[in-house]
Design a protein around this motif. Structure first.
Motif, mmCIF file in Angstrom:
data_model
loop_
_atom_site.group_PDB
_atom_site.id
_atom_site.type_symbol
_atom_site.label_atom_id
_atom_site.label_comp_id
_atom_site.label_asym_id
_atom_site.label_seq_id
_atom_site.Cartn_x
_atom_site.Cartn_y
_atom_site.Cartn_z
ATOM 1 N N CYS A 193 0.829 -1.207 0.000
ATOM 2 C CA CYS A 193 0.000 0.000 0.000
ATOM 3 C C CYS A 193 0.863 1.257 0.000
ATOM 4 O O CYS A 193 1.990 1.252 0.496
ATOM 5 C CB CYS A 193 -0.903 0.032 1.239
ATOM 6 S SG CYS A 193 -2.198 -1.208 1.213
ATOM 7 N N ARG A 194 0.291 2.314 -0.535
ATOM 8 C CA ARG A 194 0.931 3.629 -0.431
ATOM 9 C C ARG A 194 0.936 4.034 1.034
ATOM 10 O O ARG A 194 0.050 3.637 1.785
ATOM 11 C CB ARG A 194 0.137 4.666 -1.228
ATOM 12 C CG ARG A 194 0.196 4.484 -2.703
ATOM 13 C CD ARG A 194 -0.763 5.477 -3.372
ATOM 14 N NE ARG A 194 -0.582 5.482 -4.795
ATOM 15 C CZ ARG A 194 -1.114 4.587 -5.618
ATOM 16 N NH1 ARG A 194 -1.862 3.627 -5.148
ATOM 17 N NH2 ARG A 194 -0.898 4.648 -6.917
ATOM 18 N N TRP A 195 1.907 4.895 1.397
ATOM 19 C CA TRP A 195 1.896 5.431 2.763
ATOM 20 C C TRP A 195 2.628 6.749 2.818
ATOM 21 O O TRP A 195 3.465 7.042 1.976
ATOM 22 C CB TRP A 195 2.463 4.429 3.759
ATOM 23 C CG TRP A 195 3.903 4.053 3.567
ATOM 24 C CD1 TRP A 195 4.391 3.088 2.736
ATOM 25 C CD2 TRP A 195 5.036 4.621 4.227
ATOM 26 N NE1 TRP A 195 5.758 3.027 2.846
ATOM 27 C CE2 TRP A 195 6.182 3.950 3.764
ATOM 28 C CE3 TRP A 195 5.192 5.632 5.188
ATOM 29 C CZ2 TRP A 195 7.465 4.260 4.198
ATOM 30 C CZ3 TRP A 195 6.472 5.937 5.632
ATOM 31 C CH2 TRP A 195 7.585 5.244 5.142
ATOM 32 N N LEU A 196 2.257 7.523 3.803
ATOM 33 C CA LEU A 196 2.878 8.819 4.063
ATOM 34 C C LEU A 196 3.352 8.851 5.504
ATOM 35 O O LEU A 196 2.645 8.391 6.399
ATOM 36 C CB LEU A 196 1.877 9.956 3.865
ATOM 37 C CG LEU A 196 1.379 10.214 2.450
ATOM 38 C CD1 LEU A 196 0.226 11.197 2.476
ATOM 39 C CD2 LEU A 196 2.502 10.745 1.598
ATOM 40 N N ALA A 197 4.524 9.409 5.714
ATOM 41 C CA ALA A 197 5.043 9.573 7.069
ATOM 42 C C ALA A 197 4.508 10.880 7.647
ATOM 43 O O ALA A 197 4.461 11.899 6.968
ATOM 44 C CB ALA A 197 6.566 9.576 7.050
ATOM 45 N N LYS A 198 4.066 10.824 8.899
ATOM 46 C CA LYS A 198 3.653 12.032 9.615
ATOM 47 C C LYS A 198 4.896 12.772 10.077
ATOM 48 O O LYS A 198 5.843 12.130 10.503
ATOM 49 C CB LYS A 198 2.811 11.667 10.840
ATOM 50 C CG LYS A 198 1.460 11.090 10.535
ATOM 51 C CD LYS A 198 0.767 10.786 11.854
ATOM 52 C CE LYS A 198 -0.557 10.091 11.690
ATOM 53 N NZ LYS A 198 -1.166 9.791 12.990
#
Length: 143
Positions: free
Chosen positions: A122-127
């Motif tokens: 899955c795509r993901w973004l770091a906070k």
């Protein structure tokens, strides 16, 4: 980009203007941090998406059972049912939707979360992330 933090937009791309929403797309935001959830929901609605919110994976599964969504944005660390458990249940119940999940998380390096994100694909973004990066990930996830 799959399985990695999304890079910032190139300067020329950033000047092109707002990212257009895919008409009628319905998004579920699964996030337990109220302020972050509110900001994400507002940004997505401002971009033209139909958005609903769940505060954890258990509530999200209930909402998915009651209504169709085109994409899910999900935090990994939440009370009751966390993002990893939610994803496993979603994969069993709605395999098509499980291919349209974007995770957001604070810590990944060298953790179970890092392995999970690699395995899920899955795509993901770091906070913390920029809302523009989130909107690009959403557009890419829906296309």
């Amino acid at each position: 980009m799959t399985g990695a933090r999304l890079p910032p937009a190139p300067a020329s791309r950033a000047r092109q203007g707002p990212i257009e929403a895919i008409a009628g797309a319905s998004i579920l935001v699964v996030e337990d941090e109220a302020k972050l959830a509110s900001a994400v929901v507002e940004a997505l609605r401002d971009a033209g998406y139909v958005v609903d919110h769940a505060s954890d994976g258990e509530e999200a599964l209930t909402r998915i059972g009651a209504q169709a969504f085109d994409l899910v944005i999900c935090d990994l660390k939440m009370p009751r049912v966390d993002g990893m458990a939610f994803y496993r249940m979603l994969s069993a119940a709605e395999p098509r939707l499980s291919t349209r999940v974007i995770f957001v998380t604070g810590d990944v390096a060298g953790t179970d979360a890092e392995r999970f994100l690699e395995e899920s694909g899955c795509r993901w973004l770091a906070k913390p992330f920029r809302l523009g990066d989130l909107l690009r990930a959403v557009r890419d996830g829906l296309s």
